[in-house]
Design an enzyme around this catalytic site. Structure first.
Site, PDB file in Angstrom:
ATOM      1  N   LYS A  28       0.752  -1.241   0.047  1.00  0.00           N
ATOM      2  CA  LYS A  28       0.127   0.050   0.034  1.00  0.00           C
ATOM      3  C   LYS A  28       0.897   1.289   0.018  1.00  0.00           C
ATOM      4  O   LYS A  28       0.671   2.269  -0.892  1.00  0.00           O
ATOM      5  CB  LYS A  28      -0.939   0.040   1.242  1.00  0.00           C
ATOM      6  CG  LYS A  28      -2.055   1.055   1.177  1.00  0.00           C
ATOM      7  CD  LYS A  28      -2.847   0.817   2.525  1.00  0.00           C
ATOM      8  CE  LYS A  28      -3.684  -0.482   2.357  1.00  0.00           C
ATOM      9  NZ  LYS A  28      -4.147  -0.936   3.793  1.00  0.00           N
ATOM     10  N   ARG A  97      -3.032   3.219   8.581  1.00  0.00           N
ATOM     11  CA  ARG A  97      -3.394   2.017   7.916  1.00  0.00           C
ATOM     12  C   ARG A  97      -2.099   1.180   7.936  1.00  0.00           C
ATOM     13  O   ARG A  97      -0.784   1.668   7.806  1.00  0.00           O
ATOM     14  CB  ARG A  97      -3.759   2.206   6.461  1.00  0.00           C
ATOM     15  CG  ARG A  97      -4.851   3.114   6.416  1.00  0.00           C
ATOM     16  CD  ARG A  97      -5.056   3.537   4.923  1.00  0.00           C
ATOM     17  NE  ARG A  97      -6.340   4.390   4.537  1.00  0.00           N
ATOM     18  CZ  ARG A  97      -7.355   3.454   4.138  1.00  0.00           C
ATOM     19  NH1 ARG A  97      -7.390   2.408   3.530  1.00  0.00           N
ATOM     20  NH2 ARG A  97      -8.606   4.207   3.757  1.00  0.00           N
ATOM     21  N   GLY A 106      -8.052  -7.459   4.685  1.00  0.00           N
ATOM     22  CA  GLY A 106      -8.818  -7.486   6.040  1.00  0.00           C
ATOM     23  C   GLY A 106      -8.089  -7.971   7.059  1.00  0.00           C
ATOM     24  O   GLY A 106      -8.640  -8.302   8.146  1.00  0.00           O
ATOM     25  N   MET A 108      -5.230  -6.761   8.536  1.00  0.00           N
ATOM     26  CA  MET A 108      -4.876  -5.792   9.673  1.00  0.00           C
ATOM     27  C   MET A 108      -5.850  -4.697   9.545  1.00  0.00           C
ATOM     28  O   MET A 108      -6.885  -4.387   8.757  1.00  0.00           O
ATOM     29  CB  MET A 108      -3.453  -5.467   9.419  1.00  0.00           C
ATOM     30  CG  MET A 108      -2.617  -6.715   9.988  1.00  0.00           C
ATOM     31  SD  MET A 108      -1.167  -6.425   9.594  1.00  0.00           S
ATOM     32  CE  MET A 108      -0.612  -6.600   8.137  1.00  0.00           C
ATOM     33  N   ARG A 343      -3.903  -1.422  -5.792  1.00  0.00           N
ATOM     34  CA  ARG A 343      -2.998  -2.658  -5.717  1.00  0.00           C
ATOM     35  C   ARG A 343      -3.631  -3.545  -7.107  1.00  0.00           C
ATOM     36  O   ARG A 343      -4.690  -3.248  -7.328  1.00  0.00           O
ATOM     37  CB  ARG A 343      -3.335  -3.624  -4.506  1.00  0.00           C
ATOM     38  CG  ARG A 343      -4.835  -3.884  -4.389  1.00  0.00           C
ATOM     39  CD  ARG A 343      -5.269  -4.716  -2.789  1.00  0.00           C
ATOM     40  NE  ARG A 343      -6.273  -4.701  -2.764  1.00  0.00           N
ATOM     41  CZ  ARG A 343      -6.986  -5.103  -1.588  1.00  0.00           C
ATOM     42  NH1 ARG A 343      -6.283  -4.579  -0.439  1.00  0.00           N
ATOM     43  NH2 ARG A 343      -8.349  -5.277  -1.527  1.00  0.00           N
ATOM     44  N   HIS A 460     -16.438  -7.788   2.302  1.00  0.00           N
ATOM     45  CA  HIS A 460     -15.430  -8.734   2.703  1.00  0.00           C
ATOM     46  C   HIS A 460     -15.626 -10.090   2.230  1.00  0.00           C
ATOM     47  O   HIS A 460     -14.972 -10.778   1.680  1.00  0.00           O
ATOM     48  CB  HIS A 460     -15.401  -8.653   4.275  1.00  0.00           C
ATOM     49  CG  HIS A 460     -14.463  -9.787   4.867  1.00  0.00           C
ATOM     50  ND1 HIS A 460     -14.962 -11.133   5.056  1.00  0.00           N
ATOM     51  CD2 HIS A 460     -13.360  -9.653   4.959  1.00  0.00           C
ATOM     52  CE1 HIS A 460     -13.854 -11.685   5.655  1.00  0.00           C
ATOM     53  NE2 HIS A 460     -12.963 -10.907   5.373  1.00  0.00           N
ATOM     54  N   SER A 812       9.866 -43.443 -16.664  1.00  0.00           N
ATOM     55  CA  SER A 812       8.652 -42.680 -16.243  1.00  0.00           C
ATOM     56  C   SER A 812       8.664 -42.448 -14.686  1.00  0.00           C
ATOM     57  O   SER A 812       8.142 -43.774 -13.927  1.00  0.00           O
ATOM     58  CB  SER A 812       7.304 -43.149 -16.854  1.00  0.00           C
ATOM     59  OG  SER A 812       6.137 -42.815 -16.257  1.00  0.00           O
ATOM     60  N   CYS A 880       4.804 -39.224 -13.831  1.00  0.00           N
ATOM     61  CA  CYS A 880       3.466 -39.570 -13.998  1.00  0.00           C
ATOM     62  C   CYS A 880       2.731 -39.793 -12.628  1.00  0.00           C
ATOM     63  O   CYS A 880       1.652 -39.819 -12.449  1.00  0.00           O
ATOM     64  CB  CYS A 880       3.035 -40.681 -14.842  1.00  0.00           C
ATOM     65  SG  CYS A 880       3.908 -42.249 -14.107  1.00  0.00           S
ATOM     66  N   TYR A 900       8.952 -34.572 -20.123  1.00  0.00           N
ATOM     67  CA  TYR A 900       7.494 -34.208 -20.102  1.00  0.00           C
ATOM     68  C   TYR A 900       7.138 -34.578 -18.758  1.00  0.00           C
ATOM     69  O   TYR A 900       7.651 -35.226 -17.781  1.00  0.00           O
ATOM     70  CB  TYR A 900       6.741 -35.299 -21.068  1.00  0.00           C
ATOM     71  CG  TYR A 900       6.879 -36.778 -20.632  1.00  0.00           C
ATOM     72  CD1 TYR A 900       5.743 -37.320 -19.940  1.00  0.00           C
ATOM     73  CD2 TYR A 900       7.835 -37.439 -20.885  1.00  0.00           C
ATOM     74  CE1 TYR A 900       5.708 -38.534 -19.558  1.00  0.00           C
ATOM     75  CE2 TYR A 900       7.720 -38.879 -20.451  1.00  0.00           C
ATOM     76  CZ  TYR A 900       6.806 -39.459 -19.922  1.00  0.00           C
ATOM     77  OH  TYR A 900       6.755 -41.004 -19.444  1.00  0.00           O
TER      78      TYR A 900
HETATM   79  C1  PEP Z   1       3.215 -43.506  -8.959  1.00  0.00           C
HETATM   80  O1  PEP Z   1       3.646 -44.480  -8.209  1.00  0.00           O
HETATM   81  O2  PEP Z   1       3.555 -42.469  -8.962  1.00  0.00           O
HETATM   82  C2  PEP Z   1       2.218 -44.012  -9.976  1.00  0.00           C
HETATM   83  C3  PEP Z   1       2.148 -43.062 -11.137  1.00  0.00           C
HETATM   84  O3  PEP Z   1       1.638 -45.283  -9.904  1.00  0.00           O
HETATM   85  P1  PEP Z   1       0.275 -45.367  -8.889  1.00  0.00           P
HETATM   86  O4  PEP Z   1      -0.038 -44.152  -8.568  1.00  0.00           O
HETATM   87  O5  PEP Z   1      -0.568 -45.910  -9.790  1.00  0.00           O
HETATM   88  O6  PEP Z   1       0.815 -46.327  -7.962  1.00  0.00           O
END
Ligand code: PEP
Ligand code: MG
Length: 924
Positions: A28, A97, A106, A108, A343, A460, A812, A880, A900
């Site tokens: 501020k 302020r 909100g 303070m 802001r 608020h 992976s 993954c 990826y």
């Molecule tokens: C993992 O272990 O990160 C995975 C993708 O396999 P799952 O979650 O199916 O065990």
């Protein structure tokens, strides 16, 4: 920076403060300096720095020199304004302020009209010629100062206020006369004296010093601490609060005065048009607190055309200077417009995306800036549910659409109960209040949505709900909330605590009961923004998807392939499970092969579905992973069923006896026929056979019992011991690919093996793949292109990455399992039993199952990537586990050299934006 006598410089006038130094001056304060310096009409003032706050909190005493510097700056203010602080002839009044580097709405407190006392009040009345105005300012000051600086509970003031209103027979504050307000002021002074045991401080400098201390103390107050914890605001983001001392300007000096709050663009839709509310003849707090329902900003141009024009000019200047949507406060004092604060505007995801795209088109920001101004997590909001338009339900009330999205839940009337029911009992809760206050914040966290009966779109409730991305309907004036009785009256109906209601924060409608919701559409602006994200991102974003429907959604959200298809999900389908069970309980390999041969066409069709939806993108299919007993009924259930069947067997035996006995006791022909009929319905042989089958299954379940199934007979271990299962899956994958190719569809199957800990496991599975591949190639007259890779989800796999890389074309990382393995935590037990405490007490900063543990798990991943690529430089590597959709973890994945990330479909937009952020802001 130091002053002449070696005392640090703690205080900066708006003309001299560095508008970029938010850490020193707070957001501020920095913006007040910046606005002053770019020539906007800001009331004169100064900022006391966060350094002074930290020094104060450290020693619990104001550091030497602070008050001297404050004094000098007050003198300068007197010179600028021509008024005198404490001067009864023409008193200078200021607001005090808080403001830290991060906006904490909100959190303070603010004190207005400081400098008033019994003498300056008379001066103010003489000067303005308006006793009502003077007493109104005075009573507001006493209450705010009493509450914020002296800790007097609000309700003590409210009680006196209501008493005078009753006495005066008025319902609205505006109906009070100068004499009433004088009466209120006197009562308030008594309240303070009774509560604190000391008279209200009349010396303006004493008031100022107490107020400064109170603002500093509020940094350590519960509300501020809770807020920082909830939003993970660390000291390097904001440390201490600054204090802003600003000359008062009054929006309550008559009908040519007003006060308001506005956004330079609509924070709910992103529309490029001033959006906000104002109240004529009112002070700023009235708008925010929702005490009177304000008017839409559009009407200002009709009521005060010149002010409307100036406000539009202010909007343009703010955006051109900040290159960002601003959320600002203004006051009009007797026809003069002042900017009081600005802001960056908090907006919902939809508005952020739209404004990003439009600001690029307007040349206000670059594509990079347009991407970086949106926090990736925010995009999940765009995938919020809305009410099913097919369901025709009549709303019971309509309020302001204050924060979009729809939610159903039980009505709960106070924040503590909301916390109890929402957080502790995991119920869906809608917090219903007349209006909300900062102290209700914990109730917001625990609720699915917020409904208030008073206040506007900048109240608020509205601001906080929007920030959190929760639906909010505000100012539903048709609802009368009785918090004590825990009931809300709407026309001639009502709902009580515990009854289900539905709110739609997009339309402002409120419904009794539960209304079904539907998934929202992916907007064209989001498409544009994410296409820009892809231009910058280095990481590709794939999806975890198990069905063609999931895959279609992932594709719509921009996934460039499937990084993980969990085949076990397909096994659980109703038409598959009985065959899967037959396969498991089979006593011989032949019996198992027979069941598998019936599964083969089903799996082939599954894979073909995935390939064809995703074509020409790669689809990575993981061979069966979970312990096989997961597909079988539980031991206790089988035991119960066997006991029931035995009981039935006895009954059927008894019926046989009864049928025989009937002949002896000359029962009628019809009675005998009935008994015979019953006996035929439940054939004792069928019952015995059923018992036999269930007992066999029970034996199988017992033989498959494992103490630690997640560390037991699963993943590739299963594939090695029951090769028929993996063979069937491999054949299904390759045949599906061959079928699709035959149809002219370009498919790229990738086969990956779960739970691998040694290269020998991969070699064995690869041998199966090669054999089956040769058979499929012969059958279809051509080979099928595919890739073969491994999950990396056990510690040994990381340590043996070099030898695994010799067998695998890709890695992976399954960081769900890898995190369990690295911590030796079982996820369910950890999250239920000890992780919350670990997080609350700071033993672990985050839940490592949500936020990738860069220091441990991440370090191991980096080693594995480097080792793997030392053998195979082009090794393709991805993630993954669930971390693949988490922005900070995605940034790490880029630094670690991954190619990826793969995450569930709704996280794909988040991951695409996060990947762009990682590329634009690399850490390494
Ligand atoms: C993992 O272990 O990160 C995975 C993708 O396999 P799952 O979650 O199916 O065990
Ligand atoms: Mg796993």
């Amino acid at each position: 920076m130091e002053t002449a006598n070696n005392v640090p410089k703690y205080v900066f006038s708006f003309e001299e403060g560095d508008g970029k130094d938010k850490k020193l001056l707070g957001g501020k304060g920095a913006n007040l300096c910046e606005m002053t310096q770019i020539g906007l009409n800001v009331p004169p003032g100064f900022v006391i720095s966060t350094v002074a706050c930290l020094a104060y909190l450290d020693k619990n005493a104001l550091p030497d020199g602070v008050m001297d510097q404050v004094h000098d700056h007050m003198k300068a203010l007197e010179a600028k304004t021509g008024k005198g602080f404490g001067n009864p002839e023409n008193p200078l009044l200021v607001s005090v302020r808080s403001g830290s580097a991060m906006s904490m709405p909100g959190m303070m407190d603010t004190i207005l009209n400081l400098g008033l006392n019994s003498e300056t009040l008379q001066g103010e009345i003489r000067h303005t010629g308006d006793p009502r105005f003077g007493y109104d300012a005075y009573r507001r000051f006493i209450q705010l100062f009493g509450k914020v600086a002296l800790g007097v509970p609000d309700k003590l003031f409210d009680q006196q206020f209501e008493l005078v209103k009753d006495k005066a027979h008025v319902t609205e504050d505006v109906g009070l006369s100068a004499t009433d307000l004088q009466d209120i002021s006197e009562r308030f002074l008594k309240v303070v004296e009774e509560h604190t045991g000391r008279p209200f401080p009349m010396d303006p400098y004493e008031q100022l010093e107490i107020a400064i201390r109170a603002v500093f103390n509020s940094w350590g107050g519960k509300r501020a601490v809770d807020y920082r914890r909830q939003f993970k605001i660390t000291p390097d983001m904001a440390n201490g609060t600054a204090v802003n001392v600003v000359t008062m300007v009054f929006g309550n000096r008559g009908n040519d005065s007003a006060t308001g709050v506005a956004f330079t663009r609509n924070p709910a839709t992103g529309e490029n048009k001033l959006y906000g509310e104002y109240l004529v003849n009112a002070q700023g707090e009235d708008v925010v607190a929702g005490i009177r329902t304000p008017k839409a900003i559009d009407r200002l141009s009709d009521e005060m055309p010149e002010m409307g024009r100036q406000l539009e000019e202010l909007r343009q200047k703010l955006e051109t200077h900040y290159h960002e949507i601003q959320d600002f406060e203004f006051t009009i004092e007797r026809g003069q417009l002042f900017a009081l604060q600005t802001r960056n505007g908090k907006m919902n995801a939809h508005a952020m995306v739209r404004t990003s795209v439009e600001m690029v088109a307007e040349g206000l920001v670059t594509k990079e800036q347009a991407l970086l101004r949106i926090k990736p997590d925010l995009l999940e909001q765009m995938l919020f549910p809305h009410l099913d338009p097919k369901v025709k339900a009549a709303p019971v009330a309509t309020g302001l659409p204050a924060s979009p999205g729809a939610a159903s839940g039980i009505a709960v009337f106070d924040a503590d109960r909301a916390e109890q029911m929402g957080r502790d009992l995991s119920l869906n809760v809608i917090l219903v209040r007349e209006e909300t206050k900062p102290e209700d914040i914990h109730g917001f966290f625990a609720s699915k949505g917020i409904l208030t009966s008073r206040g506007g779109k900048t109240s608020h409730a509205a601001v906080v709900a929007r920030g959190m991305g929760k639906p909010c309907v505000a100012g539903a004036e048709g609802i009368s909330v009785d918090v004590n009785r825990r009931v809300a009256y709407v026309g001639d109906t009502s709902f009580r605590e515990g009854e289900v209601i539905t709110i739609d924060g997009t339309s402002g409608k409120v419904y009794l009961g539960q209304i079904p919701t539907v998934e929202p559409e992916f907007s064209p602006e989001l498409g544009t923004l994410l296409a820009w994200a892809d231009e910058f991102a280095k990481l590709k974003v794939m999806a975890n998807a198990d069905t063609p429907a999931d895959a279609l959604r992932a594709l719509k959200y921009g996934a460039v392939g499937i990084g993980l298809a969990r085949t076990e999900r397909m096994f659980n389908d109703v038409d598959r499970l009985p065959i899967v069970i037959e396969m498991i309980v089979a006593d011989t390999a032949e019996e198992r092969e027979e069941a598998l041969s019936r599964l083969l066409p089903l799996q082939r069709a599954d894979f073909q579905g995935l390939f064809e939806v995703m074509a020409p993108n790669p689809v990575t299919i993981r061979l069966l992973d979970p312990p096989i007993h997961e597909f079988l009924p539980a031991e206790e259930q089988l035991e119960r069923e066997i006991a029931d069947l035995r009981h039935l067997a006895e009954v059927t035996r008894g019926m046989t006896v009864l049928a025989g006995a009937m002949a002896l006791i000359h029962a009628s022909e019809t009675a005998r026929a009935e008994i015979d009929g019953l006996r035929r319905q439940v054939d004792p042989m069928t019952v015995e056979e059923a018992i036999g089958k269930k007992e066999a299954m029970l034996r199988k379940v017992r033989s498959l019992y494992e103490t630690n199934p997640m560390l037991g007979h699963r993943g590739v271990r299963l594939g090695i011991t029951f090769p028929e299962i993996y063979r069937m899956q491999i054949r299904a994958i390759l045949e599906a690919a061959a079928e699709s190719t035959k149809k002219g569809v370009a498919v790229f199957p990738q086969i990956k093996v779960p739970q691998v800990c040694t290269a020998e496991e991969l070699r064995r599975v690869k041998r199966m793949v090669d054999e089956i591949h040769a058979e499929v190639a012969a059958k279809y007259g051509r080979p099928v292109a595919f890739k073969f890779g491994t999950m990396i989800e056990v510690v040994r796999a990381c340590m043996r990455a070099e030898s695994l890389a010799e067998e695998a074309e890709f890695f992976s990382f399954g960081t769900n399992d890898l995190t369990q393995a690295v911590f030796s935590f079982s996820r369910e037990d950890a999250e239920n039993k000890f992780l919350p405490l670990y997080n609350q007490t700071g033993i672990l900063a985050d839940n490592p199952f949500d936020v990738l543990d860069v220091k441990g798990v991440g370090k191991l991943m980096k080693l594995a990537v480097d080792w793997g690529r030392s053998v195979k430089p082009g090794l393709h590597v991805g993630i993954c586990g669930e971390h693949g959709g988490h922005p900070e973890s995605i940034a790490f994945c880029q630094d670690a050299g991954l190619d990826y990330v793969s995450c569930s479909a709704p996280r794909v937009p988040v991951a695409r934006l996060a990947a762009a952020h990682a590329a634009l802001n690399p850490k390494g």
